[in-house]
Design an enzyme around this catalytic site. Structure first.
Site, PDB file in Angstrom:
ATOM      1  N   LYS A  15      39.639  43.697  41.981  1.00  0.00           N
ATOM      2  CA  LYS A  15      39.950  43.451  40.563  1.00  0.00           C
ATOM      3  C   LYS A  15      39.392  42.093  40.133  1.00  0.00           C
ATOM      4  O   LYS A  15      38.801  41.960  39.058  1.00  0.00           O
ATOM      5  CB  LYS A  15      41.466  43.510  40.341  1.00  0.00           C
ATOM      6  CG  LYS A  15      42.026  44.928  40.452  1.00  0.00           C
ATOM      7  CD  LYS A  15      43.552  44.988  40.536  1.00  0.00           C
ATOM      8  CE  LYS A  15      44.016  46.431  40.753  1.00  0.00           C
ATOM      9  NZ  LYS A  15      45.459  46.587  40.951  1.00  0.00           N
ATOM     10  N   GLN A  71      50.870  43.200  41.401  1.00  0.00           N
ATOM     11  CA  GLN A  71      50.380  44.255  42.287  1.00  0.00           C
ATOM     12  C   GLN A  71      51.546  44.930  43.013  1.00  0.00           C
ATOM     13  O   GLN A  71      52.399  44.274  43.592  1.00  0.00           O
ATOM     14  CB  GLN A  71      49.389  43.657  43.299  1.00  0.00           C
ATOM     15  CG  GLN A  71      48.739  44.659  44.226  1.00  0.00           C
ATOM     16  CD  GLN A  71      47.769  45.616  43.534  1.00  0.00           C
ATOM     17  OE1 GLN A  71      47.185  45.308  42.499  1.00  0.00           O
ATOM     18  NE2 GLN A  71      47.608  46.793  44.100  1.00  0.00           N
ATOM     19  N   ASP A  92      48.701  46.663  32.884  1.00  0.00           N
ATOM     20  CA  ASP A  92      48.938  47.780  33.799  1.00  0.00           C
ATOM     21  C   ASP A  92      49.547  48.976  33.068  1.00  0.00           C
ATOM     22  O   ASP A  92      49.517  50.099  33.574  1.00  0.00           O
ATOM     23  CB  ASP A  92      49.956  47.343  34.863  1.00  0.00           C
ATOM     24  CG  ASP A  92      49.361  47.271  36.243  1.00  0.00           C
ATOM     25  OD1 ASP A  92      48.348  47.947  36.481  1.00  0.00           O
ATOM     26  OD2 ASP A  92      49.921  46.547  37.076  1.00  0.00           O
TER      27      ASP A  92
END
Ligand code: GUN
Length: 293
Positions: free
Chosen positions: A49, A93, A116
């Site tokens: 990422k 995460q 997200d």
């Protein structure tokens, strides 16, 4: 059979984003990533990422926190990033350690920075087809794969295997939206579904997101099915230096002989998730600029 090349489609999205970011006057978007602990898959995903962000010209900040961090300290870090006007998007995460509730954590992130799309507010906006929300990156990537491969969903039967908050449920919501892709008849199957093959055999589009290696076999699909394989499963392989190889939820070699379109693993959905995260970060940045103007 046409292979859906997720690497190539993600590369075009990344190129589009790079052009858009380089044309921005002044400030650039920034994504802040919080990783708790040293889970090897998370280390590798987060690195990917960050690298992609850098390639596009999006700033990236990494906050690595210890596995035994308290909820209060983790939330203090999220609060600091929520308050930091230089940070456009925040990603925590998953998976998180067992002592920290993931939903509560995702909801701590300012919804306007929730790139997200895991926040309750953004999931609600998806339900209401409100375009001001963020759509979770993997389901958003699936939509792009379907759209850019010219797969028709209007009036078709889309079967989703898996009911997770991150993939199955939002993917199903996207497929029933009054949109293109969308307008599908959707069936969601899960571990308690009876006679699964009788349902999967009806699928014009099959989205497999159950995390079981090679679960979907040739006898479970009809001819000309379009297959989106979301699974990323590690299976032992002594021929590999790492000792494992990645396979999807679909028995690729057998199912590919029947399919009209199919995604490989790796190189299908995986790269799309990262590309859509960058897309969401740019959206967050543009929305914050517009609200400050
Ligand atoms: N873990 C696996 N996939 C994801 C994702 O898309 N976002 C976050 N935050 N964690 C993940």
């Amino acid at each position: 059979m046409q292979l859906i090349d997720g690497n190539a489609i993600a590369a075009s999205i990344i190129e589009e984003l790079t052009t858009e970011v380089s044309a921005l006057p002044g400030k650039k978007p920034v994504i802040a990533v919080i990783r708790v602990g040293e889970d090897p898959a998370s280390v590798s995903y987060v690195r990917k990422k960050q690298k992609t962000a850098e390639r596009i010209g999006i700033g990236s900040r990494l906050h690595v926190l210890p596995e035994d961090i308290s909820k209060e300290d983790l939330f203090a870090q999220i609060d600091a990033l929520n308050a930091d006007s230089d940070v456009s998007g925040i990603l925590v995460q998953a998976p998180l350690p067992k002592h920290i509730n993931e939903t509560e954590t995702f909801n701590r992130v300012n919804p306007a920075k929730d790139v997200d799309g895991f926040n309750t507010l953004n999931i609600g906006k998806l339900c209401q087809e409100d375009p001001s929300g963020f759509v979770a990156c993997t389901p958003a990537g699936i939509v792009q794969l379907i759209q850019r491969s010219g797969i028709e969903t209007n009036g078709k039967h889309v079967v989703v295997l898996g009911r997770s908050q991150i993939v199955g449920k939002p993917a199903a919501l996207l497929m029933i939206q009054k949109a293109c892709p969308g307008n599908a008849t959707v069936t969601i199957c899960h571990s308690r579904t009876t006679d699964l093959p009788s349902i999967t055999r009806q699928a014009d589009v099959l989205i497999a997101a159950i995390g079981r290696p090679n679960f979907v076999t040739e006898d479970m699909v009809k001819d000309e099915v379009n297959v989106i394989d979301v699974g990323i499963n590690r299976v032992e392989d002594s021929n590999k230096k790492s000792g494992y190889r990645l396979v999807g939820d679909v028995d690729f070699d057998a199912v590919a002989t029947k399919a009209a379109h199919i995604t490989p693993v790796p190189g299908g959905v995986g790269p799309m998730t990262v590309a859509m995260l960058m897309h969401n970060t740019l959206l967050a940045f543009k929305a914050s600029q517009a609200s400050q103007a």
